[in-house]
Motif scaffolding. Structure first.
Motif, PDB file in Angstrom:
ATOM      1  N   THR A 254     105.953  47.306   7.495  1.00 56.36           N
ATOM      2  CA  THR A 254     106.799  46.348   7.293  1.00 56.36           C
ATOM      3  C   THR A 254     108.164  46.527   7.021  1.00 56.36           C
ATOM      4  N   GLY A 255     108.466  47.880   6.963  1.00 57.95           N
ATOM      5  CA  GLY A 255     109.804  48.315   6.560  1.00 57.95           C
ATOM      6  C   GLY A 255     109.785  49.795   6.353  1.00 57.95           C
ATOM      7  N   VAL A 256     111.122  50.056   5.890  1.00 56.84           N
ATOM      8  CA  VAL A 256     111.653  51.524   5.915  1.00 56.84           C
ATOM      9  C   VAL A 256     112.220  51.841   4.331  1.00 56.84           C
ATOM     10  N   PHE A 257     111.636  52.667   3.834  1.00 59.34           N
ATOM     11  CA  PHE A 257     112.523  53.146   2.615  1.00 59.34           C
ATOM     12  C   PHE A 257     113.453  54.252   2.639  1.00 59.34           C
ATOM     13  N   PHE A 258     114.180  54.160   1.757  1.00 58.61           N
ATOM     14  CA  PHE A 258     115.103  55.308   1.604  1.00 58.61           C
ATOM     15  C   PHE A 258     115.360  55.755   0.140  1.00 58.61           C
ATOM     16  N   LYS A 259     115.610  56.852  -0.309  1.00 62.12           N
ATOM     17  CA  LYS A 259     115.159  57.357  -1.512  1.00 62.12           C
ATOM     18  C   LYS A 259     116.230  57.501  -2.845  1.00 62.12           C
ATOM     19  N   SER A 260     117.466  57.276  -2.310  1.00 63.91           N
ATOM     20  CA  SER A 260     118.744  57.113  -3.231  1.00 63.91           C
ATOM     21  C   SER A 260     119.306  55.976  -2.903  1.00 63.91           C
ATOM     22  N   GLN A 261     120.239  55.405  -3.937  1.00 60.38           N
ATOM     23  CA  GLN A 261     121.117  54.296  -3.907  1.00 60.38           C
ATOM     24  C   GLN A 261     122.480  54.756  -3.523  1.00 60.38           C
TER      25      GLN A 261
ATOM     26  N   ALA B 254     122.014  57.579   2.243  1.00 61.96           N
ATOM     27  CA  ALA B 254     120.662  57.350   2.606  1.00 61.96           C
ATOM     28  C   ALA B 254     120.476  56.083   3.312  1.00 61.96           C
ATOM     29  N   LEU B 255     121.170  54.972   2.786  1.00 61.39           N
ATOM     30  CA  LEU B 255     121.034  53.548   3.568  1.00 61.39           C
ATOM     31  C   LEU B 255     121.102  53.955   5.103  1.00 61.39           C
ATOM     32  N   HIS B 256     122.280  54.366   5.136  1.00 61.85           N
ATOM     33  CA  HIS B 256     122.684  54.791   6.733  1.00 61.85           C
ATOM     34  C   HIS B 256     121.606  55.522   7.664  1.00 61.85           C
ATOM     35  N   ALA B 257     121.058  56.412   7.072  1.00 64.50           N
ATOM     36  CA  ALA B 257     119.920  57.199   7.689  1.00 64.50           C
ATOM     37  C   ALA B 257     118.487  56.284   8.011  1.00 64.50           C
ATOM     38  N   ALA B 258     118.405  55.490   6.811  1.00 64.94           N
ATOM     39  CA  ALA B 258     117.270  54.437   6.983  1.00 64.94           C
ATOM     40  C   ALA B 258     117.428  53.480   7.997  1.00 64.94           C
ATOM     41  N   LEU B 259     118.779  52.999   8.304  1.00 65.82           N
ATOM     42  CA  LEU B 259     119.198  51.948   9.100  1.00 65.82           C
ATOM     43  C   LEU B 259     118.965  52.436  10.641  1.00 65.82           C
ATOM     44  N   LEU B 260     119.315  53.996  10.889  1.00 64.35           N
ATOM     45  CA  LEU B 260     118.990  54.443  12.260  1.00 64.35           C
ATOM     46  C   LEU B 260     117.604  54.702  12.296  1.00 64.35           C
ATOM     47  N   LYS B 261     116.885  54.847  11.357  1.00 65.00           N
ATOM     48  CA  LYS B 261     115.472  55.184  11.610  1.00 65.00           C
ATOM     49  C   LYS B 261     114.723  53.968  11.995  1.00 65.00           C
ATOM     50  N   ALA B 262     115.247  52.815  11.509  1.00 59.20           N
ATOM     51  CA  ALA B 262     114.736  51.544  11.625  1.00 59.20           C
ATOM     52  C   ALA B 262     114.755  51.260  13.131  1.00 59.20           C
ATOM     53  N   ARG B 263     115.929  51.577  13.582  1.00 61.41           N
ATOM     54  CA  ARG B 263     116.137  51.257  14.961  1.00 61.41           C
ATOM     55  C   ARG B 263     115.354  52.117  16.139  1.00 61.41           C
ATOM     56  N   THR B 264     114.503  52.833  15.618  1.00 55.54           N
ATOM     57  CA  THR B 264     113.826  53.577  16.490  1.00 55.54           C
ATOM     58  C   THR B 264     112.167  53.031  16.384  1.00 55.54           C
ATOM     59  N   ILE B 265     111.960  52.334  15.407  1.00 55.72           N
ATOM     60  CA  ILE B 265     110.655  52.080  15.224  1.00 55.72           C
ATOM     61  C   ILE B 265     110.397  50.623  16.168  1.00 55.72           C
ATOM     62  N   PRO B 266     109.360  50.623  16.954  1.00 53.09           N
ATOM     63  CA  PRO B 266     108.846  49.432  17.731  1.00 53.09           C
ATOM     64  C   PRO B 266     108.124  48.676  16.822  1.00 53.09           C
ATOM     65  N   TRP B 267     108.938  47.472  16.144  1.00 52.72           N
ATOM     66  CA  TRP B 267     108.210  46.595  15.196  1.00 52.72           C
ATOM     67  C   TRP B 267     107.564  45.580  15.920  1.00 52.72           C
TER      68      TRP B 267
END
Length: 361
Positions: free
Chosen positions: A305-312, A316-329
């Motif tokens: 349902t989503g992706v977490f990032f570990k620090s505000q 960290a958000l940048h990395a999570a956004l890139l990761k989310a692009r690779t997930i076939p939701w």
């Protein structure tokens, strides 16, 4: 069985008031009590009578309700609830302290411990107008903390909206709390598996919401970002944002519903006690990219349902956004998870079971 419903104050409309509104609908014959009532700015209770305390007689009290903080304990203690068999309070502050008959039961929906007493520095960062009075306030708060601890022992059972709030209740008040995740009205959200090329943040523009982290990350990426909501941080945030970021302010519910359904992901950077926005996004079939702490740990399934990032941080958000692009939701599975876990039906099944357990003791 005679039931009383009690809320801290009905002077605004937020998540706590929405839960109280649900309780009022669930118990249509219950009597309603609160310290202050402003029907123009709070939930719609129709023609039901709302009983208030002596604070209602103070001129402009609903408008300046925060300034009356030291008086609320005595106001709630003055309510005569001796004729009620079951008291259900909805509280982040004072309503938990009402009196009851020795043989009556009191169930408290505790949305959080009293934040301005137990997390004072964070609270004053959000309400900067009060910061200069801190030396005076701290003396009053010390007295109020003792009263808060004393009256926190009144409920027979606490219900918390998330695991993190349950831990706070136990750590602060020494009382166990049963977790019942609060619901959304699924009818208010529409599903779409046809996502458009933009991201969405939907929040009040306050410092603790950390919208600055989102702005910085999207400045780097250049991706389209829409931000709904308003608040004192808006001017500062807009000054920092590049042209790919649009601030829409308050939008109609119908517009917000469409944005939730069409966005690639909804982004949450705040540490929320619970947080309805991630569930609303999921009910729209939209994944969430969230700071992995607080209430989202109860409501989100990483990778599903989503992706977490570990620090505000923007990094960290940048990395999570890139990761989310690779997930076939699977957008339908995202929506189904929200409906099967966070509907009003599921909520009240749990609530009824908890309350019956208390009454059966």
């Amino acid at each position: 069985m005679k039931v009383a419903l009690v809320h801290d104050y009905l002077t605004q409309r937020g998540g706590a008031e929405r839960v109280f509104e649900l309780l009022c609908k669930r118990y249509p014959d219950a009597d309603i009590f609160t310290s202050l009532y402003d029907p123009q700015h709070s939930i719609d209770l129709g023609d039901r009578v709302v009983r208030t305390t002596y604070l209602q007689k103070i001129p402009n009290a609903p408008k300046y309700f925060k300034l009356l903080a030291p008086l609320y304990y005595s106001a709630f203690r003055s309510l005569d609830l001796s004729e009620y068999d079951l008291i259900i309070s909805s509280s982040t502050t004072f309503a938990k302290g009402v009196r009851k008959r020795p043989d009556a039961k009191h169930v408290c929906f505790c949305h959080n411990v009293t934040r301005f007493l137990w997390d004072t520095k964070t609270y004053l960062r959000e309400y900067t107008a009060y910061r200069r009075f801190y030396p005076l306030l701290e003396g009053v708060f010390q007295w109020m903390r003792q009263a808060d601890l004393r009256y926190s022992q009144e409920p027979d059972l606490y219900i918390a909206n998330s695991s993190v709030v349950a831990r706070r209740i136990h750590q602060t008040y020494g009382k166990p709390a049963q977790v019942v995740n609060y619901p959304i009205d699924s009818n208010q959200f529409t599903f779409s598996d046809q996502k458009e090329d933009f991201y969405l943040a939907s929040a009040r523009l306050l410092s603790y919401k950390r919208i600055d982290v989102i702005v910085e990350a999207f400045n780097w990426l250049g991706w389209s970002l829409l931000i709904t909501g308003d608040g004192p941080e808006r001017e500062t945030l807009q000054a920092r944002a590049m042209n790919n970021i649009q601030f829409l302010g308050h939008v109609p519910d119908a517009t917000r519903k469409q944005l939730m359904a069409k966005s690639r992901s909804v982004i949450v950077t705040a540490l929320e006690d619970y947080g309805l926005v991630p569930i609303e996004a999921n009910a729209s079939g939209t994944p969430v990219i969230a700071y992995g702490a607080g209430g989202v740990l109860d409501t989100q399934v990483p990778g599903t349902t989503g992706v977490f990032f570990k620090s505000q941080t923007p990094e960290a958000l940048h990395a999570a956004l890139l990761k989310a692009r690779t997930i076939p939701w699977n957008y339908r599975n995202i929506r189904e998870h929200a409906l099967s876990h966070f509907s009003e039906t599921v909520f009240f099944e749990s609530v009824d079971q908890v309350i019956q357990g208390v009454l059966g003791d």
